[in-house]
Design a protein around this motif. Structure first.
Motif, PDB file in Angstrom:
ATOM      1  N   GLY A  71       3.631   2.361   2.661  1.00 45.33           N
ATOM      2  CA  GLY A  71       4.087   1.176   3.367  1.00 45.33           C
ATOM      3  C   GLY A  71       5.538   0.845   3.105  1.00 45.33           C
ATOM      4  N   SER A  98      -0.088   0.084  -4.533  1.00 46.39           N
ATOM      5  CA  SER A  98      -1.490   0.376  -4.816  1.00 46.39           C
ATOM      6  C   SER A  98      -2.333   0.130  -3.568  1.00 46.39           C
ATOM      7  CB  SER A  98      -2.003  -0.503  -5.959  1.00 46.39           C
ATOM      8  OG  SER A  98      -3.390  -0.287  -6.171  1.00 46.39           O
ATOM      9  N   SER A  99      -3.395   0.906  -3.440  1.00 48.24           N
ATOM     10  CA  SER A  99      -4.324   0.695  -2.336  1.00 48.24           C
ATOM     11  C   SER A  99      -5.465  -0.222  -2.760  1.00 48.24           C
ATOM     12  CB  SER A  99      -4.871   2.027  -1.838  1.00 48.24           C
ATOM     13  OG  SER A  99      -5.478   2.745  -2.895  1.00 48.24           O
ATOM     14  N   GLN A 119       0.836  -1.206   0.000  1.00 48.93           N
ATOM     15  CA  GLN A 119       0.000   0.000   0.000  1.00 48.93           C
ATOM     16  C   GLN A 119       0.867   1.251   0.000  1.00 48.93           C
ATOM     17  OE1 GLN A 119      -2.722  -0.221   3.309  1.00 48.93           O
ATOM     18  NE2 GLN A 119      -4.144  -1.527   2.173  1.00 48.93           N
ATOM     19  N   SER A 140       3.548   5.573  -5.608  1.00 47.80           N
ATOM     20  CA  SER A 140       3.204   4.933  -6.877  1.00 47.80           C
ATOM     21  C   SER A 140       4.383   4.947  -7.838  1.00 47.80           C
ATOM     22  CB  SER A 140       1.995   5.619  -7.504  1.00 47.80           C
ATOM     23  OG  SER A 140       2.258   6.997  -7.719  1.00 47.80           O
TER      24      SER A 140
END
Length: 116
Positions: A16, A115-116, A13, A88
């Protein structure tokens, strides 16, 4: 025969952390500098970090600066890339790399997706 195995990578995420590892064989690991490169979609391959043999010194790309730490365990013939605050734009295939007697050797690459 020089070989690298990169079992890390995966989905993380935004914001993270992630640690990549690269286990090597076939050469005297402690005697050579190790590097991590990455290639994002539509981008050129970029040197991310380098660590001298025996872990004497490290160097980082300006684009990652305080975001990553390269380290090595010469007893395990393994080099690591600890990443934090992933964005990203950090999404890429990451490769470990070394040069022995003017010959370049690369890991197979590991995909990092942010990515979430």
């Amino acid at each position: 025969q020089v070989q690298f195995v990169e079992p890390g990578g995966g989905l993380v995420q935004p914001g993270g952390p992630l640690r990549l590892s690269c286990a090597s064989s076939g050469f005297t690991f402690s005697m050579y500098a190790l590097r991590w490169h990455r290639q994002g979609p539509g981008k050129e391959c970029e040197l991310v970090a380098e660590i001298a043999r025996r872990g004497g010194s490290t160097d980082y790309a300006n684009s990652v600066n305080d975001q990553v730490t390269i380290s090595r365990d010469n007893a395990k013939n393994t080099v690591y890339l600890q990443m934090s605050s992933l964005k990203s734009e950090d999404a890429a295939v990451y490769y470990c790399h070394t040069t022995l007697l003017f010959q370049n050797y690369w890991g197979q690459g590991t995909q990092v997706t942010v990515s979430s």
